[in-house]
Design an enzyme around this catalytic site. Structure first.
Site, PDB file in Angstrom:
ATOM      1  N   HIS B 234       0.818  -1.209   0.000  1.00  0.00           N
ATOM      2  CA  HIS B 234       0.000   0.000   0.000  1.00  0.00           C
ATOM      3  C   HIS B 234       0.852   1.260   0.000  1.00  0.00           C
ATOM      4  O   HIS B 234       0.353   2.332   0.222  1.00  0.00           O
ATOM      5  CB  HIS B 234      -0.941   0.014   1.214  1.00  0.00           C
ATOM      6  CG  HIS B 234      -1.781  -1.216   1.283  1.00  0.00           C
ATOM      7  ND1 HIS B 234      -1.431  -2.314   2.029  1.00  0.00           N
ATOM      8  CD2 HIS B 234      -2.929  -1.530   0.633  1.00  0.00           C
ATOM      9  CE1 HIS B 234      -2.354  -3.260   1.876  1.00  0.00           C
ATOM     10  NE2 HIS B 234      -3.267  -2.814   1.022  1.00  0.00           N
ATOM     11  N   GLY B 235       2.167   1.093  -0.141  1.00  0.00           N
ATOM     12  CA  GLY B 235       3.058   2.241  -0.291  1.00  0.00           C
ATOM     13  C   GLY B 235       3.385   2.930   1.014  1.00  0.00           C
ATOM     14  O   GLY B 235       3.251   4.164   1.106  1.00  0.00           O
TER      15      GLY B 235
END
Lengths: 465, 269
Positions: B234-235
């Protein structure tokens, strides 16, 4: 329920005060409570033939007895000792309860169940609290009308009979009295109240059942009660179903006379001597009912035991005083007057150590002889009459004795005579009557029974005249 | 009439006579073979006692429960054994009063009981704990819970990954620039405020769990905008101290328990 309880409590509180109703009462007592008055005895003959008699003495205890005309006089040569067996077997298993059930239920009620045998009657008595009469009478019913006499229980009776017998043999006076009857009457009234040793344990269950079925029949039974309402007793009596009446060999008691001597070694000796006495009911031969009270007066003229506790017999006229002149050893001499329906015995019992018994007997006999020669004074007769009346009243003070008396009267002559009437008859006795009866009694054939040191006891013909 | 059969034999002979109510002498247990014979209660020796035996009329005999006589059977064949071997000396003499020694006997007994109770309680406690603790983790499981890492194998700047307790364990040998940079970071900019010194025991060794605090993916080392770790799912960007700088993760990477038993090894767990 509550009212029954309170009635019972009220009776308990008031009962003992008014318990001795039968004798004369003070007027003050009667005004206490109108429901507790002195009541006369009542007798009812049921259609079945059973006689019901009762007297209400306001006691908190009720005593009910079934009296059967089946005493030891009805034993014959095949079943000697059967009444002893029956007496001991009353609590055995019957058709409706086990022996354990009877014992436990009776004890739960706080009642007492006994069986008494005399020479003429068997009494099954239950004493219980007044409120529990219904539940305890049914045991009487089961015992007398529905016996079972299980074989294994009857087989165990032998031990109990042995113990009874051994205890009886220790009592020389009672044993000599029993043997006296055997010497005097031989069969019928001569049958012992105890089982002879040879037949211990030989009575079978069938014999017991047969005896009960033959004798416990409608015409030979009375149901008596003391301290119970008469109607209640009649209701209960109607529930009894005795065996149907059949033929019963009824021998008349004839007096024979003789001597029986049992040697138990040195020591206390009991001698019972008697002649034929008056019977309870009228009869053709011999002394009979009308002479009964005269013989009673004679009994007290000659002396019948000390009336003062712990005193010597030597103070008692006439026999005691006479014997006291002859010996200094302790002794007891006392006249008895035993009456049965068709025979009787009048005599005395002498107890002392073997060393003195000869002197005791000789002086007692000489005292009787002097009655025929010298007669009896009015003073003696007056004293004896009072003592006879007193003994009658004292006897009837006990509920047990009252019960037995009711039974004997009910079965004997189907009516109840009050002691007051008897007292009146005693008052009417004159000295001449007593002397006449004394002459007839003293000149008849004697019987004797000795239990004790027979080696030192003279024979009856040595003593007789 | 009640005669309770078999056990108690009760019978009565009472010479009940009309005209007087005098029960005669009670019957006594006679010799009937297997029953014991107590002597006759009393012989009638006086005139009065003899007179009680006579009657005035016909005789009746009664049998029943609770009647006047009773036969008691004594069991003299029972013998009580001799216990004197087991008795205390103070009470052996039956002519001396034992109340003087009572307190010392009592004290001795109570002390023995007290000491015994303490010992029993101790033993009981030991037994119980022995059995209860057998349910805790066994030795092999406990052994797998720790990991010992040799630090000399990890060069500077490199991030070593180990499997520990089912999770990836990152051991990063930090360079001096990385250390200085992390220590100079402004704490107000951090989402989960933690100074670098709170997260390492020795500055050059960063040891943490490689589990992203967002949704549990494994971050990639030496990636991301802050020179630390980057979670590709999800970064989430972590820095060289494992703190979250950018992205959806809420917390810093978890630091496990570890010690340095000596210079070259670390024991995690």
């Amino acid at each position: 329920m509550a009212s029954r309880v309170s009635r019972g409590i009220a009776r308990t509180i008031k009962g003992p005060r008014l318990a001795n109703q039968f004798a004369s009462q003070a007027a003050a007592r009667q005004s206490d409570d109108s429901s507790l008055v002195n009541q006369p005895p009542k007798l009812t003959k049921l259609p079945s033939g059973v006689i019901v008699a009762s007297v209400e003495n306001n006691s908190p205890i009720s005593r009910v007895a079934v009296a059967v005309n089946a005493g030891s006089r009805f034993e014959d040569a095949d079943n000697l000792g059967i009444t002893h067996c029956l007496r001991v077997a009353a609590g055995l298993t019957n058709a409706n309860s086990t022996s354990f059930g009877i014992a436990r239920s009776i004890q739960q009620e706080g009642a007492q169940l006994t069986c008494t045998t005399s020479r003429e009657y068997i009494y099954y008595t239950v004493d219980c609290i007044r409120d529990n009469v219904d539940s305890t009478i049914k045991f009487l019913r089961d015992i007398t009308t529905a016996p079972a006499f299980k074989k294994w229980e009857v087989a165990k009776l032998g031990e109990k009979l042995e113990i009874d017998l051994a205890a009886f043999y220790q009592q020389h006076a009672a044993r000599s009295f029993d043997l006296l009857h055997q010497a005097a009457f031989r069969s019928t009234l001569g049958r012992s109240l105890y089982c002879p040793e040879v037949t211990l344990g030989r009575i079978s269950s069938e014999q017991l059942l047969n005896y009960v079925q033959t004798h416990y029949t409608n015409g030979r039974v009375a149901i008596v009660g003391v301290g119970i309402d008469h109607d209640q007793l009649v209701d209960e009596a109607n529930k009894f179903n005795f065996f149907p009446a059949g033929p019963v060999a009824a021998e008349k008691a004839t007096y024979g006379g003789g001597e029986i001597r049992i040697n138990t070694g040195s020591g206390p000796t009991a001698v019972s001597v008697a002649v034929e006495g008056p019977s309870y009911l009228p009869r053709s031969k011999g002394l009979a009912a009308k002479d009964l009270l005269h013989a009673g007066v004679l009994q007290y003229v000659m002396g019948s035991g000390p009336f003062i506790k712990y005193s010597n017999d030597s103070l008692v006229p006439r026999l005691g005083q006479a014997v006291a002149q002859a010996t200094t050893e302790p002794f007891s001499v006392s006249c008895f007057n035993a009456n049965y329906t068709d025979a009787g015995l009048f005599g005395f019992t002498a107890i002392s150590q073997g060393t003195a018994i000869e002197k005791v007997l000789k002086s007692a006999f000489s005292q009787f002889a002097s009655v025929t020669k010298g007669g009896i004074t009015d003073k003696e007769v007056a004293r004896a009459k009072k003592q006879l009346k007193a003994s009658l009243y004292f006897y009837l003070e006990s509920g047990d004795n009252l019960l037995t008396d009711l039974a004997e009267q009910a079965l004997g002559h189907q009516q109840i005579v009050n002691p007051e009437e008897i007292a009146k008859q005693i008052d009417a006795i004159t000295t001449n009557d007593v002397v006449n009866v004394a002459k007839r009694i003293i000149n008849s054939r004697p019987s004797m029974a000795v239990v004790g040191d027979t080696a030192r006891t003279p024979y009856i013909d040595d003593l007789y005249r | 009439m009640i005669n309770v059969p078999k056990t108690s034999m009760m019978s009565a002979v009472s010479l009940i006579v009309p005209n007087v109510t005098k029960p005669v002498v009670k019957s006594v247990a006679p010799n009937v073979g297997k029953y014991l014979v107590p002597p006759a209660k009393k012989a009638a020796l006086t005139s009065y006692s003899m007179s009680l035996l006579t009657g005035k009329g016909a005789m009746r005999v009664t049998s029943g429960i609770a009647s006047t006589a009773q036969i008691r059977l004594a069991h003299t064949d029972l013998r009580v054994p001799d216990f004197s071997d087991y008795r205390r000396d103070a009470v052996k003499d039956s002519n001396k009063s034992t109340s003087e020694s009572a307190s010392s006997r009592r004290a001795f007994t109570y002390m023995v009981i007290g000491a015994g109770s303490v010992a029993t309680a101790y033993a009981a406690k030991n037994v119980v704990t022995m059995f209860v603790s057998s349910m805790s983790a066994s030795a092999d499981v406990l052994a797998l819970a720790k990991i010992e890492i040799k630090l000399t194998d990890i060069p500077e700047g490199k991030n070593a990954t180990f499997k520990w307790r089912g999770k990836p364990l990152f051991v990063r040998h930090r360079t001096a620039e990385e250390i200085a940079a992390e220590q100079a970071v402004d704490l107000s900019q951090l989402r989960d405020v933690q100074h670098d010194n709170d997260r390492v025991q020795k500055e050059e060794w960063l040891i943490l769990l490689g589990v992203c605090t967002h949704l549990g993916c494994v971050p990639i080392a030496n990636a991301g905008d802050y020179g630390g770790y980057y979670c590709p799912c999800h970064g989430s960007h972590y820095d060289a101290s494992g703190r979250i700088r950018k992205g959806p993760a809420p917390l810093n990477l978890e630091i496990p328990e570890y010690v340095f038993p000596d210079e070259d090894t670390v024991l995690v767990g």
